[in-house]
Design a protein around this motif. Structure first.
Motif, mmCIF file in Angstrom:
data_model
loop_
_atom_site.group_PDB
_atom_site.id
_atom_site.type_symbol
_atom_site.label_atom_id
_atom_site.label_comp_id
_atom_site.label_asym_id
_atom_site.label_seq_id
_atom_site.Cartn_x
_atom_site.Cartn_y
_atom_site.Cartn_z
ATOM 1 N N ASP A 143 0.814 -1.221 0.000
ATOM 2 C CA ASP A 143 0.000 0.000 0.000
ATOM 3 C C ASP A 143 0.849 1.273 0.000
ATOM 4 N N VAL A 144 1.853 1.290 -0.861
ATOM 5 C CA VAL A 144 2.679 2.486 -1.041
ATOM 6 C C VAL A 144 1.991 3.373 -2.080
ATOM 7 N N THR A 145 1.638 4.573 -1.717
ATOM 8 C CA THR A 145 0.983 5.491 -2.644
ATOM 9 C C THR A 145 2.001 6.045 -3.635
ATOM 10 N N PHE A 146 1.683 5.932 -4.928
ATOM 11 C CA PHE A 146 2.603 6.470 -5.933
ATOM 12 C C PHE A 146 1.976 7.559 -6.793
ATOM 13 N N ALA A 147 0.669 7.722 -6.776
ATOM 14 C CA ALA A 147 0.037 8.775 -7.572
ATOM 15 C C ALA A 147 -1.371 9.025 -7.063
ATOM 16 N N ASN A 148 -1.867 10.204 -7.378
ATOM 17 C CA ASN A 148 -3.230 10.586 -7.017
ATOM 18 C C ASN A 148 -3.839 11.379 -8.173
ATOM 19 N N PRO A 149 -4.071 10.700 -9.308
ATOM 20 C CA PRO A 149 -4.562 11.409 -10.488
ATOM 21 C C PRO A 149 -5.948 12.009 -10.257
ATOM 22 N N ASP A 150 -6.153 13.179 -10.786
ATOM 23 C CA ASP A 150 -7.436 13.888 -10.659
ATOM 24 C C ASP A 150 -7.802 14.198 -9.216
ATOM 25 N N ARG A 151 -6.891 13.887 -8.293
ATOM 26 C CA ARG A 151 -7.141 14.067 -6.860
ATOM 27 C C ARG A 151 -8.389 13.324 -6.396
ATOM 28 N N ARG A 152 -8.725 12.275 -7.136
ATOM 29 C CA ARG A 152 -9.911 11.481 -6.780
ATOM 30 C C ARG A 152 -9.574 10.012 -6.539
ATOM 31 N N VAL A 153 -8.514 9.534 -7.151
ATOM 32 C CA VAL A 153 -8.150 8.119 -7.053
ATOM 33 C C VAL A 153 -6.735 8.015 -6.502
ATOM 34 N N THR A 154 -6.582 7.299 -5.410
ATOM 35 C CA THR A 154 -5.254 7.058 -4.840
ATOM 36 C C THR A 154 -4.730 5.736 -5.366
ATOM 37 N N LEU A 155 -3.629 5.788 -6.087
ATOM 38 C CA LEU A 155 -3.036 4.593 -6.671
ATOM 39 C C LEU A 155 -1.890 4.103 -5.793
ATOM 40 N N LYS A 156 -1.903 2.805 -5.522
ATOM 41 C CA LYS A 156 -0.910 2.225 -4.620
ATOM 42 C C LYS A 156 -0.196 1.052 -5.278
ATOM 43 N N SER B 49 -0.757 -0.531 -9.622
ATOM 44 C CA SER B 49 -2.198 -0.465 -9.890
ATOM 45 C C SER B 49 -2.481 0.625 -10.918
ATOM 46 N N TYR B 50 -3.754 0.728 -11.316
ATOM 47 C CA TYR B 50 -4.161 1.727 -12.307
ATOM 48 C C TYR B 50 -5.663 1.972 -12.172
ATOM 49 N N ARG B 51 -6.142 3.044 -12.797
ATOM 50 C CA ARG B 51 -7.573 3.368 -12.750
ATOM 51 C C ARG B 51 -8.371 2.431 -13.657
ATOM 52 N N TYR B 52 -9.654 2.299 -13.343
ATOM 53 C CA TYR B 52 -10.477 1.292 -14.006
ATOM 54 C C TYR B 52 -11.481 1.878 -14.983
ATOM 55 N N ALA B 53 -11.732 1.108 -16.024
ATOM 56 C CA ALA B 53 -12.864 1.349 -16.915
ATOM 57 C C ALA B 53 -14.117 0.780 -16.232
ATOM 58 N N PRO B 54 -15.290 1.246 -16.616
ATOM 59 C CA PRO B 54 -15.587 2.264 -17.636
ATOM 60 C C PRO B 54 -15.521 3.710 -17.144
#
Length: 396
Positions: free
Chosen positions: A144-157, A206-211
Motif C-alpha cells: 500500500d505504497v501510494t505512488f500517484a493521485n490522479p485527478d485528486r480522486r483516485v489514490t493509486l498504490k 495499480s491503475y484506474r479502471y474502466a468504464p
C-alpha cells in the motif's frame, strides 16, 4: 438398484461432469472457473479417477448384470481419459517451447552454465508440487505504497516484494489483469513472493479502471508508477539497469505498451501472459463462445467501437507499437483460451521477429485464460519454468 451402486453412479457422474470442462470452453462468465481450473487440477482428478476405476472394474466383472455399475465404469473411464489429456500433451508442448526458446534467444538459455540455476524449477511439471503446493518463502513486503493521485480522486498504490536479505537486485514491474475493470496489486502475491525469493524486487502496481476511466488513463498510471519506481529505486534496492515488465491479460496489454515505448525506465525484457495485442481485430474476431462479452469490455475500456474510437483502438494495441530494437519478449498463451485467443499472441511474436527483435511465443495447448490462477497447476508450473529462465537470461 441398491444404495452402493447408486452412490457409485453418482460419484462417477460427478467426476465425468467435472472432467468434461477440460475440453469444453465456458459459455458464460459464471462457468469460467470450471474451464480454467479443471485442466490445472487434472493430476488430482486423474488420481481420483484411477482410485475409483480400479475397484470398479472388478465389481463389474463380478456383477455383469448390474447396469448401474456398467454405466459407472463407462463414465469413470471417460473421466479418466479426459483428466489425462493435459499431461499427455506435456512432452510435445515442452519440445515446442524448448525449440522456441533456443531459436529466438540463445541455445544457452536453458542450459547456460553462467546462470545461477540453483533455485530454478528442474522440470516444467512436478507431480508432487501439484499436490503439496509450493513451500512458502520468506521475503520482505512493503504494501500500500501510494505512488500517484490522479485527478485528486483516485489514490493509486503499489506493493513491493524484496528478497530476504538486503542487496541490490534486478526487478520486475508487475501489472495485474481484470478486463481493465478490477484487480489489486496483491492478487498475484504468491507469484510476487516466489520471484522475490528468486532474487528480484517485484513492484506490483495499480491503475484506474474502466468504464469510469477510458484509455489512455490506465497507461498513464503505469507511466506514473514507473517514474515513482525510478525515483525510489535505491530506497527499495532496485537496479534500474536490470528491469523487466510483466502483465497478465489486460495487464499484459498495458505492460507491453509501456515496455515497447521510450519511458523513464529502459526495460530489458517484457513478459506477456495471454494479453490482448490487437484490439481492433479483437473487437471483430471474438471467440466462440465469448464468456466475458469481449466487445462490451473493449467499448468500456476505449469509450466506443472501432468506428467511433479508431485512433484509441490503434494506440492501445501493442501490435502497433512494434519497431526495431525492442527488449526481448516472452509471450505465453493458452491454446484453449476463449477470451484472448492464442493466435493474437502468435501474431505479435511474428511482428516482433520480423522487425529483428527477440520474441519467444509459447502456447500451452490444454490451457484456458488465466491458467496461472492455480499456482501449482499444470499450466503455471509449465509457464514458470520458462519465465524464470527467460528473466534470468535477460536480466543477467
Amino acid at each position: 438398484m441398491g444404495f452402493t451402486s447408486g452412490l457409485v453412479l453418482t460419484l462417477c457422474t460427478i467426476s465425468f461432469l467435472l472432467c468434461i470442462w477440460i475440453v469444453i470452453p465456458a459459455p458464460i462468465f459464471a462457468l469460467l472457473p470450471l474451464s480454467v481450473g479443471t485442466p490445472e487440477i487434472s493430476p488430482w482428478l486423474l488420481v481420483i479417477n484411477i482410485t475409483i476405476a480400479t475397484p470398479l472394474i472388478f465389481v463389474v466383472v463380478k456383477s455383469q448384470s448390474n447396469w448401474a455399475f456398467r454405466v459407472s465404469l463407462t463414465l469413470i473411464i471417460s473421466a479418466l481419459i479426459l483428466s489425462a489429456l493435459p499431461l499427455s500433451q506435456l512432452s510435445q508442448a515442452r519440445s515446442k517451447a524448448d525449440q522456441s526458446m533456443t531459436l529466438n534467444l540463445s541455445q544457452d538459455v536453458l542450459k547456460n552454465p553462467n546462470l545461477d540455476r540453483s533455485k530454478f524449477r528442474q522440470q516444467p511439471f512436478n507431480f508432487t508440487d501439484a499436490f503439496r503446493g509450493f513451500t512458502p518463502v520468506p521475503v520482505r513486503e512493503t504494501v500500500d505504497v501510494t505512488f500517484a493521485n490522479p485527478d485528486r480522486r483516485v489514490t493509486l498504490k503499489l506493493n513491493v516484494y524484496r528478497p530476504p536479505t538486503i542487496g541490490n537486485y534486478p526487478a520486475i514491474v508487475l501489472v495485474y489483469g481484470g478486463a481493465w475493470q478490477r484487480g489489486t496489486p496483491g492478487q498475484d502475491a504468491t507469484f510476487s513472493r516466489y520471484m522475490a525469493n528468486q532474487g528480484y524486487v517485484v513492484w506490483a502496481i495499480s491503475y484506474r479502471y474502466a468504464p469510469q476511466y477510458h484509455f489512455p488513463a490506465q497507461l498513464n498510471d503505469v507511466r506514473s508508477a514507473l517514474t515513482f519506481i525510478q525515483q525510489h529505486a535505491t530506497e527499495y534496492e532496485t537496479d534500474v539497469t536490470r528491469m523487466a515488465i510483466m502483465g497478465r491479460s489486460a495487464g499484459a496489454q498495458l505492460a507491453s505498451l509501456a515496455g515497447y515505448e521510450s519511458g523513464p525506465i529502459a526495460f530489458r525484457a517484457v513478459v506477456n501472459y495471454y494479453g490482448p495485442v490487437n484490439l481492433t481485430a479483437g473487437y471483430y474476431d471474438v471467440p466462440t463462445p465469448d464468456p466475458i462479452g469481449s466487445r462490451s469490455v473493449l467499448t468500456d475500456f476505449l469509450g466506443g467501437t472501432p468506428e467511433e474510437k479508431g485512433a484509441e483502438y490503434a494506440a492501445a494495441s501493442p501490435l502497433n507499437a512494434v519497431r526495431q530494437n525492442l527488449p526481448p519478449s516472452l509471450l505465453i498463451y493458452g491454446g484453449r483460451d476463449h477470451i484472448v485467443m492464442s493466435k493474437f499472441g502468435k501474431g505479435l511474436a511474428k511482428a516482433l521477429t520480423d522487425q529483428n527483435n527477440q520474441a519467444v511465443f509459447i502456447e500451452i495447448p490444454w490451457a484456458d485464460h488465466a491458467f496461472d490462477s492455480v499456482f501449482q497447476g499444470v499450466s503455471h508450473q509449465f509457464a514458470l519454468y520458462y519465465t524464470e529462465r527467460f528473466l534470468a537470461w535477460t536480466l543477467r
